[in-house]
Write a protein that holds these residues in place. Structure first.
Motif, PDB file in Angstrom:
ATOM      1  N   PRO A  41       0.806  -1.228   0.000  1.00 50.85           N
ATOM      2  CA  PRO A  41       0.000   0.000   0.000  1.00 50.85           C
ATOM      3  C   PRO A  41       0.831   1.266   0.000  1.00 50.85           C
ATOM      4  O   PRO A  41       0.336   2.333  -0.364  1.00 50.85           O
ATOM      5  N   GLU A  42       2.094   1.155   0.411  1.00 51.65           N
ATOM      6  CA  GLU A  42       2.946   2.345   0.453  1.00 51.65           C
ATOM      7  C   GLU A  42       3.231   2.888  -0.951  1.00 51.65           C
ATOM      8  O   GLU A  42       3.638   4.050  -1.099  1.00 51.65           O
ATOM      9  N   ARG A  43       3.001   2.094  -1.982  1.00 51.12           N
ATOM     10  CA  ARG A  43       3.230   2.567  -3.345  1.00 51.12           C
ATOM     11  C   ARG A  43       2.268   3.690  -3.732  1.00 51.12           C
ATOM     12  O   ARG A  43       2.574   4.507  -4.589  1.00 51.12           O
ATOM     13  N   GLN A  44       1.086   3.698  -3.119  1.00 51.16           N
ATOM     14  CA  GLN A  44       0.112   4.771  -3.346  1.00 51.16           C
ATOM     15  C   GLN A  44      -0.792   4.846  -2.114  1.00 51.16           C
ATOM     16  O   GLN A  44      -1.772   4.124  -2.014  1.00 51.16           O
ATOM     17  N   VAL A  62      -5.368  -5.085  -7.156  1.00 48.97           N
ATOM     18  CA  VAL A  62      -5.918  -3.942  -6.428  1.00 48.97           C
ATOM     19  C   VAL A  62      -5.147  -2.690  -6.824  1.00 48.97           C
ATOM     20  O   VAL A  62      -3.912  -2.647  -6.713  1.00 48.97           O
ATOM     21  N   TYR A  63      -5.885  -1.680  -7.285  1.00 43.35           N
ATOM     22  CA  TYR A  63      -5.286  -0.409  -7.693  1.00 43.35           C
ATOM     23  C   TYR A  63      -5.801   0.699  -6.784  1.00 43.35           C
ATOM     24  O   TYR A  63      -6.967   0.723  -6.404  1.00 43.35           O
ATOM     25  N   ILE A  69      -1.323  -1.723  -6.023  1.00 42.98           N
ATOM     26  CA  ILE A  69      -0.736  -1.850  -4.689  1.00 42.98           C
ATOM     27  C   ILE A  69      -0.763  -3.283  -4.183  1.00 42.98           C
ATOM     28  O   ILE A  69      -0.123  -3.578  -3.167  1.00 42.98           O
ATOM     29  N   ALA A  70      -1.473  -4.181  -4.863  1.00 39.85           N
ATOM     30  CA  ALA A  70      -1.560  -5.554  -4.362  1.00 39.85           C
ATOM     31  C   ALA A  70      -2.029  -6.493  -5.462  1.00 39.85           C
ATOM     32  O   ALA A  70      -2.765  -6.096  -6.368  1.00 39.85           O
TER      33      ALA A  70
END
Length: 318
Positions: A41-44, A62-63, A69-70
């Motif tokens: 989740p840290e990517r966005q 999952v975007y 993010i996953a």
């Protein structure tokens, strides 16, 4: 609420079975084994979430704000009980749901997609489609996903996976650009929260739009009820199968910022250009009252007919 057909796996769910609990791993997506997932989740950290279920990959992507993010392994419907394809939204969330059909079987972290039984939830993952229609997830992944979805989160179930694109419409939804109109919509958006900021018992309506080239019509849906209808004007070419999630106003351009997704087994490969579609000025003005961050706008060449929707559920069935 109709729970008669709420689906669990054959013989119920045994969460202690191999692969059901899940394991966060650091692997390439194609190397994930049943029950494994990646979660970053840290990517966005912020923005609207969209979920894409890829049937051929048996993966859930999952975007958030257009950034993946996953990814998790999953198990969808087995032959004879295939998971329906199309565009859905989360209608209900229930962390501790149990099936009233399959011996009170646990279905943890349920994100309900239709009232007649299709949902994302934790369950066994044997490595192939094995459910009665639901999308089974590893338990640990389903708990993480439950925390980032909200009522109205779009879930695209498709035969294959397509990554979202960034789109800025140079003006308003379904109308030409006029700076005074744009400023009016900005003022309207200022008072509206994103659904991810709503509590489950908040009474805010979730707005969605569907534009059908087959019927030449646009429907506006609040929650699961049709509330407005207008005429679709477009360039006469097939629209394809696209979903747009409204992020809000674009900081650098005077326009609305969207995350665009393509779905369907054989999508029309038209560029994501919302300028292809518009409506009459009267209806465009009416739409301003329904716009909010997180709303979705669907383009389809299918008819707006009960056969393409499941009861009052918000879903376009491919």
């Amino acid at each position: 609420m109709n729970r008669r057909a709420f689906v669990a796996g054959a013989g119920g769910i045994v969460l202690a079975a191999s692969g059901a609990l899940g394991q966060h791993v650091y692997k390439e997506i194609h190397q994930l084994l049943p029950g494994e997932f990646v979660w970053h989740p840290e990517r966005q950290p912020d923005g609207p979430v969209a979920v894409i279920v890829s049937l051929d990959e048996q993966r859930v992507h999952v975007y958030r704000n257009g950034i993946r993010i996953a990814v998790s392994t999953c198990s969808t419907g087995k032959p004879g009980h295939e998971t329906p394809t199309g565009v859905f939204v989360v209608l209900q969330k229930d962390r501790d749901h149990r099936s009233s059909t399959y011996n009170n079987a646990p279905m943890p972290n349920t994100n309900r997609l239709t009232w007649d039984g299709i949902a994302l939830h934790a369950g066994n993952l044997p490595g192939y489609p094995a459910s009665h229609g639901c999308v089974r997830l590893p338990l640990k992944f389903s708990a993480l996903l439950f925390e980032v979805t909200h009522l109205g989160t779009p879930v695209v179930i498709a035969d294959s996976h397509h990554s979202p694109q960034e789109v800025v419409h140079p003006g308003l939804i379904l109308s030409g650009y006029a700076e005074q109109e744009f400023e009016h919509v900005l003022a309207t958006l200022d008072d509206k929260k994103h659904p991810s900021d709503w509590e489950l018992d908040d009474a805010h309506p979730i707005s969605s739009m569907i534009a059908s080239s087959y019927d030449g019509r646009i429907l506006v849906i609040e929650n699961d009820r049709e509330v407005a209808e207008g005429k679709l004007l477009w360039d006469g070419k097939p629209l394809g199968s696209h979903v747009y999630v409204l992020k809000g106003a674009h900081d650098g351009q005077k326009g609305m910022h969207w995350a665009a997704l393509t779905y369907g087994a054989d999508p029309v490969r038209e560029a994501h250009d919302l300028r292809r579609v518009r409506t009459e000025e009267r209806f465009a003005a009416e739409l301003r009252g329904y716009i909010h961050p997180g709303m979705i706008f669907i383009l389809t060449d299918l008819p707006l007919h009960p056969d393409s929707r499941s009861g009052r559920d918000f879903v376009i069935m491919s």
